[in-house]
Design a protein around this motif. Structure first.
Motif, PDB file in Angstrom:
ATOM      1  N   TYR A 163       0.824  -1.218   0.000  1.00  0.00           N
ATOM      2  CA  TYR A 163       0.000   0.000   0.000  1.00  0.00           C
ATOM      3  C   TYR A 163       0.854   1.262   0.000  1.00  0.00           C
ATOM      4  CZ  TYR A 163      -2.921   3.810   1.653  1.00  0.00           C
ATOM      5  OH  TYR A 163      -3.545   5.034   1.775  1.00  0.00           O
ATOM      6  N   HIS A 164       1.842   1.358   0.891  1.00  0.00           N
ATOM      7  CA  HIS A 164       2.570   2.613   1.099  1.00  0.00           C
ATOM      8  C   HIS A 164       3.634   2.893   0.049  1.00  0.00           C
ATOM      9  CE1 HIS A 164       1.115   4.192   4.982  1.00  0.00           C
ATOM     10  NE2 HIS A 164       0.853   2.941   5.289  1.00  0.00           N
ATOM     11  N   ASN A 165       4.255   1.869  -0.504  1.00  0.00           N
ATOM     12  CA  ASN A 165       5.415   2.082  -1.375  1.00  0.00           C
ATOM     13  C   ASN A 165       5.142   1.761  -2.837  1.00  0.00           C
ATOM     14  OD1 ASN A 165       6.744   2.721   1.010  1.00  0.00           O
ATOM     15  ND2 ASN A 165       7.629   0.683   1.251  1.00  0.00           N
ATOM     16  N   THR A 166       3.887   1.830  -3.230  1.00  0.00           N
ATOM     17  CA  THR A 166       3.522   1.623  -4.637  1.00  0.00           C
ATOM     18  C   THR A 166       2.700   2.808  -5.109  1.00  0.00           C
ATOM     19  OG1 THR A 166       1.446   0.472  -4.122  1.00  0.00           O
ATOM     20  CG2 THR A 166       3.443  -0.879  -4.248  1.00  0.00           C
ATOM     21  N   THR A 167       2.225   2.707  -6.331  1.00  0.00           N
ATOM     22  CA  THR A 167       1.421   3.794  -6.891  1.00  0.00           C
ATOM     23  C   THR A 167       0.021   3.859  -6.296  1.00  0.00           C
ATOM     24  OG1 THR A 167       0.791   4.822  -8.997  1.00  0.00           O
ATOM     25  CG2 THR A 167       0.416   2.476  -8.786  1.00  0.00           C
ATOM     26  N   LEU A 168      -0.370   2.848  -5.514  1.00  0.00           N
ATOM     27  CA  LEU A 168      -1.737   2.804  -4.995  1.00  0.00           C
ATOM     28  C   LEU A 168      -2.039   3.955  -4.047  1.00  0.00           C
ATOM     29  CD1 LEU A 168      -2.489  -0.975  -4.267  1.00  0.00           C
ATOM     30  CD2 LEU A 168      -3.057   0.373  -6.279  1.00  0.00           C
ATOM     31  N   ARG A 169      -1.163   4.186  -3.073  1.00  0.00           N
ATOM     32  CA  ARG A 169      -1.473   5.184  -2.044  1.00  0.00           C
ATOM     33  C   ARG A 169      -1.709   6.571  -2.629  1.00  0.00           C
ATOM     34  NH1 ARG A 169       1.254   8.942   1.307  1.00  0.00           N
ATOM     35  NH2 ARG A 169       0.188   9.182   3.337  1.00  0.00           N
ATOM     36  N   PRO A 170      -0.770   7.137  -3.396  1.00  0.00           N
ATOM     37  CA  PRO A 170      -1.040   8.487  -3.929  1.00  0.00           C
ATOM     38  C   PRO A 170      -2.267   8.533  -4.825  1.00  0.00           C
ATOM     39  CG  PRO A 170       0.931   7.520  -4.925  1.00  0.00           C
ATOM     40  CD  PRO A 170       0.561   6.654  -3.779  1.00  0.00           C
ATOM     41  N   ALA A 171      -2.497   7.479  -5.602  1.00  0.00           N
ATOM     42  CA  ALA A 171      -3.661   7.473  -6.487  1.00  0.00           C
ATOM     43  C   ALA A 171      -4.961   7.430  -5.688  1.00  0.00           C
ATOM     44  CB  ALA A 171      -3.581   6.277  -7.439  1.00  0.00           C
ATOM     45  N   VAL A 172      -5.001   6.609  -4.633  1.00  0.00           N
ATOM     46  CA  VAL A 172      -6.200   6.526  -3.797  1.00  0.00           C
ATOM     47  C   VAL A 172      -6.464   7.851  -3.095  1.00  0.00           C
ATOM     48  CG1 VAL A 172      -7.116   5.492  -1.677  1.00  0.00           C
ATOM     49  CG2 VAL A 172      -6.164   4.031  -3.465  1.00  0.00           C
ATOM     50  N   LEU A 173      -5.432   8.440  -2.500  1.00  0.00           N
ATOM     51  CA  LEU A 173      -5.607   9.710  -1.792  1.00  0.00           C
ATOM     52  C   LEU A 173      -6.027  10.823  -2.736  1.00  0.00           C
ATOM     53  CD1 LEU A 173      -2.564   9.619   0.685  1.00  0.00           C
ATOM     54  CD2 LEU A 173      -4.920   8.888   1.071  1.00  0.00           C
ATOM     55  N   ASP A 174      -5.456  10.859  -3.929  1.00  0.00           N
ATOM     56  CA  ASP A 174      -5.838  11.873  -4.911  1.00  0.00           C
ATOM     57  C   ASP A 174      -7.291  11.692  -5.340  1.00  0.00           C
ATOM     58  OD1 ASP A 174      -5.756  12.475  -8.249  1.00  0.00           O
ATOM     59  OD2 ASP A 174      -5.044  14.044  -6.906  1.00  0.00           O
ATOM     60  N   ALA A 175      -7.709  10.445  -5.518  1.00  0.00           N
ATOM     61  CA  ALA A 175      -9.095  10.181  -5.916  1.00  0.00           C
ATOM     62  C   ALA A 175     -10.078  10.629  -4.838  1.00  0.00           C
ATOM     63  CB  ALA A 175      -9.275   8.696  -6.220  1.00  0.00           C
ATOM     64  N   ILE A 176      -9.720  10.420  -3.554  1.00  0.00           N
ATOM     65  CA  ILE A 176     -10.588  10.855  -2.456  1.00  0.00           C
ATOM     66  C   ILE A 176     -10.736  12.376  -2.465  1.00  0.00           C
ATOM     67  CG2 ILE A 176     -10.770  11.012   0.058  1.00  0.00           C
ATOM     68  CD1 ILE A 176      -9.404   8.274   0.195  1.00  0.00           C
ATOM     69  N   THR A 177      -9.624  13.051  -2.680  1.00  0.00           N
ATOM     70  CA  THR A 177      -9.664  14.517  -2.748  1.00  0.00           C
ATOM     71  C   THR A 177     -10.580  14.987  -3.868  1.00  0.00           C
ATOM     72  OG1 THR A 177      -7.410  14.646  -1.875  1.00  0.00           O
ATOM     73  CG2 THR A 177      -8.259  16.587  -3.003  1.00  0.00           C
ATOM     74  N   GLN A 178     -10.453  14.369  -5.041  1.00  0.00           N
ATOM     75  CA  GLN A 178     -11.279  14.744  -6.188  1.00  0.00           C
ATOM     76  C   GLN A 178     -12.760  14.466  -5.907  1.00  0.00           C
ATOM     77  OE1 GLN A 178     -10.127  16.349  -8.786  1.00  0.00           O
ATOM     78  NE2 GLN A 178      -7.959  16.163  -8.222  1.00  0.00           N
ATOM     79  N   VAL A 179     -13.034  13.330  -5.264  1.00  0.00           N
ATOM     80  CA  VAL A 179     -14.424  12.974  -4.967  1.00  0.00           C
ATOM     81  C   VAL A 179     -15.050  13.986  -4.024  1.00  0.00           C
ATOM     82  CG1 VAL A 179     -15.879  11.283  -3.774  1.00  0.00           C
ATOM     83  CG2 VAL A 179     -14.162  10.513  -5.401  1.00  0.00           C
ATOM     84  N   LYS A 180     -14.323  14.376  -2.986  1.00  0.00           N
ATOM     85  CA  LYS A 180     -14.868  15.322  -2.022  1.00  0.00           C
ATOM     86  C   LYS A 180     -15.111  16.692  -2.633  1.00  0.00           C
ATOM     87  CE  LYS A 180     -13.768  13.231   2.356  1.00  0.00           C
ATOM     88  NZ  LYS A 180     -13.499  13.500   3.777  1.00  0.00           N
TER      89      LYS A 180
END
Length: 724
Positions: free
Chosen positions: A145-162
């Motif tokens: 989770y922390h050291n792959t592309t998943l974390r930044p992509a997930v966090l960015d998607a949450i920001t966009q959704v909100k």
């Protein structure tokens, strides 16, 4: 028939009673006001967790659940993330009816789960979780989770959704198997580093991810967490929990919800969901049973949680979806309903068929270097193996016999021969592949107990100056049921003249209470009369045949006064308790039990170390055959001679016994019946001069004069073959 009807009516009554009390869900609210488990939310989220296994990104991006009866109505996928480098997949979406953002992580492919599960047995706590004193976690799950592309992509998607849907949305994180582990790290990350308050985590069949200190921190920071475990799902039991070292072992965080299946005649009638205590390791929940089921791991609430094809890292996507897609510099793929960031490259069409196909290519530069490194490692292994003896041997201080590798690979051939169903071939058996190891061997007597479907033979190996007694094991096609039965088998017979010694009634009776014992003893007596009284006796067998071999050897020493008796078995189960093992060790010290890697049968019946005097217990000496492999190619096996306790924790007990294939092959020799009809034998007419039957129809082939109490066999067929 009447008994089955009674059981059925009882099952229906139980179902009706459970239905009238909370719809089969046992719920509790703890004293510290922890959140209450919601069954409807669980059967909703399992559908979201199932969707992330979809390899067709077009279907996933436009996913609607037709079978969900409106539970996922108005759900919309916002972002799909596919990490090509690490073969990971996740999505972020909005469930308007739940007023929540849904984050789902994919688990491990079912076709590789056996190897993944095996690896987890050896995994150590190897990473300090940031800013949490004494909190240790599983490096692989944390990094996924922390050291792959998943974390930044997930966090960015949450920001966009909100930004689009509003800031007051809750966040629900879910996942299955390894995806559940990633979901838990994501939920903790959102609370600790992103200051999210309304975060709920619900996972399905997730493994342990950290130690007790981490579990304590996690429980305080993300209290609205539920781990669903299905009956005997094996993954929640991994990495193992060692209660003797509670501060140093892996430890689940709360709250577990254990889904226990109730079935009748292999039909699941209903599932009972038990909300467990707040320790994370409730001994009355999933830890109260043996985690040995992969099928339970791949199905929750009737929903399959697995990939559609064996190529987990292969995805397809319509060209219509390309306007939503983007790639980063590493080739990782994103499908988003929001505007792509400036630092990504637009995806181009990969084919002219209307389908863009992205397949993880193992021939890329990184994998080539890994392959070259593997070749170099292979060379190093070969050099080291020339310096280190192949067999790790020792001779104990009390002068116990030393293990002999050459004898082992000889006796495994004798053990293999007893599986032959053609008695003509067995009676004249010579081993062409054995390079002279069995030269001069002669079968003296073959015993086929038709009533109990047992087979054994007695022969003379002149080069070993020994009588060979071999017992056949269980047929491979019925071994699944046999293994299942052994899980529940109790110690149920006092061994004669041995105080406190208890044994397995079935194995004891298979030798002592059938035609096998008198026939074997008579053959041994006649062999000594013909070949000399100074012959040693070697008893061998595989699987259940190994259990019978041990009782035979003990019988020869105790009741027949034989002195030079040696036992060597392959993949045999436990046969008695610790008291019996102690007696056996004193009386038949020249005994070796060979165990192949992850062979399942030597782990049965189970050994419960909390009740050492009441549980089954192996006698010594174990020889554990492990395999060294690179790129799934077995380089060679290492044989470790274990300690004299019979239950050496550094040998086969250090791994999970989960392999039937390891049980059916020893030293490269297959130990199983030639056909699925184990109790079917054939015999040529020319053998009838050596054969006889007793009054029960049991068959004996002997090179000596038949006893007077047997009946001469008649021809059963005109084809030249007598078939039973």
């Amino acid at each position: 028939m009447g008994q089955k009807r009674l059981l059925f009516l009882l099952a229906v009554f139980t179902f009706l009673v459970s239905s009238s009390y909370g719809r089969g869900v046992l719920k509790l609210k703890s004293d510290d006001d922890r959140p209450v488990y919601n069954h409807t939310l669980a059967v909703t989220l399992v559908e979201y967790a199932s969707a992330v296994y979809e390899s067709d990104l077009t279907k996933l991006f436009t996913w609607t659940c037709e079978r969900c009866n409106g539970l996922t109505k108005d759900f919309e996928v916002i972002e799909v993330i596919f990490d090509v480098e690490h073969c990971l997949q996740a999505y972020v979406g909005v469930a308007k009816d739940l007023n929540a953002i849904i984050i789902a992580f994919r688990g491990t492919q079912e076709h590789s789960i056996q190897n993944w599960v095996s690896d987890l047995f050896w995994k150590q706590l190897d990473l300090n979780y940031p800013d949490m004193p004494d909190a240790m976690v599983h490096h692989g799950f944390y990094s996924a989770y922390h050291n792959t592309t998943l974390r930044p992509a997930v966090l960015d998607a949450i920001t966009q959704v909100k930004k689009v849907y509003g800031a007051n949305f809750n966040i629900i994180v879910t996942g299955h198997s390894m995806g559940g582990a990633m979901a838990s790290f994501c939920g903790l990350d959102l609370v600790v580093n992103e200051d999210e308050e309304n975060v709920q985590v619900m996972t399905f069949g997730q493994p342990r991810v950290g130690n007790a200190a981490f579990a304590s921190y996690y429980s305080l920071l993300v209290p609205n967490t539920f781990r669903i475990t299905h009956d005997r799902d094996m993954v929640p039991h991994l990495p193992p929990y060692y209660y003797y070292f509670p501060q140093k072992t892996y430890h689940h965080f709360p709250t577990e919800v254990w889904v226990k299946d109730f079935s009748f005649s292999n039909f699941v009638l209903f599932g009972l969901e038990k909300v467990c205590d707040n320790t994370g390791e409730d001994p009355t929940c999933s830890r109260s049973v043996r985690g040995n089921s992969i099928s339970d791991h791949l199905r929750y609430f009737g929903v399959e949680l697995k990939c559609e094809s064996w190529r987990q890292c292969s995805i397809v996507m319509n060209q219509d979806m390309e306007r939503y897609s983007r790639k980063d510099s590493r080739g990782n793929l994103f499908l988003s309903r929001t505007v792509p960031p400036k630092d990504v490259v637009k995806t181009s069409s990969l084919s002219k068929t209307g389908i863009s196909s992205l397949i993880w290519d193992k021939r890329d530069g990184s994998s080539c270097w890994q392959f070259l490194f593997a070749l170099f490692h292979l060379h190093v292994v070969e050099v080291m193996m020339k310096l280190i003896p192949l067999i790790l041997k020792f001779k104990s201080d009390d002068g116990r016999p030393v293990y002999n590798h050459t004898l082992a690979i000889t006796l495994v051939e004798y053990t293999s021969a007893v599986y032959m169903s053609d008695l003509s071939e067995l009676f004249t058996w010579t081993c062409e592949r054995c390079n002279g190891l069995t030269k001069g061997f002669e079968v003296i007597e073959i015993i086929v107990d038709v009533e109990h479907c047992l087979q054994a033979y007695v022969g003379v190996a002149k080069d070993l100056n020994a009588i060979i007694i071999a017992f056949r094991g269980t047929q491979e096609h019925s071994i699944q049921n046999w293994v299942s039965d052994l899980f529940w088998k109790q110690l149920d017979l006092n061994y004669p003249d041995m105080p406190d010694a208890m044994v397995h009634h079935g194995f004891y009776s298979a030798y002592h209470n059938t035609t096998v014992r008198p026939a074997v003893l008579d053959a041994v007596k006649r062999a000594k009369e013909s070949y000399g009284a100074n012959l040693n006796i070697m008893v061998t067998g595989h699987s259940m045949g190994g259990a019978m071999a041990s009782f035979c050897a003990l019988d020869l020493v105790v009741n027949e006064g034989e002195e030079n008796v040696q036992v060597m078995t392959f993949g045999q189960p436990r046969v008695g308790n610790a008291a019996f093992a102690s007696y056996y060790n004193l009386l038949v010290p020249n005994t070796f039990r060979i165990i192949h890697d992850h062979d399942i049968v030597p782990h049965l019946p189970p050994y419960y170390h909390l009740f050492p005097q009441k549980t089954y217990h192996h006698f010594p000496t174990e020889v554990w055959l492990t395999e060294l492999s690179i790129l799934n190619i077995v380089i060679r096996g290492v044989e470790k001679v274990c300690d004299n306790t019979g239950e050496d924790p550094t040998c086969s007990r250090s791994v999970m016994g989960n392999s039937i294939s390891d049980h059916l092959t020893y030293f490269g020799v297959e130990l199983m019946g030639e056909t699925w009809r184990q109790c079917n034998i054939v015999m040529g007419h020319e053998m009838e001069s050596y054969s006889r039957k007793d009054s029960k129809g049991n068959i004996f082939l002997s090179r000596t004069v038949p006893s007077t109490d047997v009946i001469k066999t008649k021809s059963i067929s005109k084809t030249g073959i007598s078939s039973l």
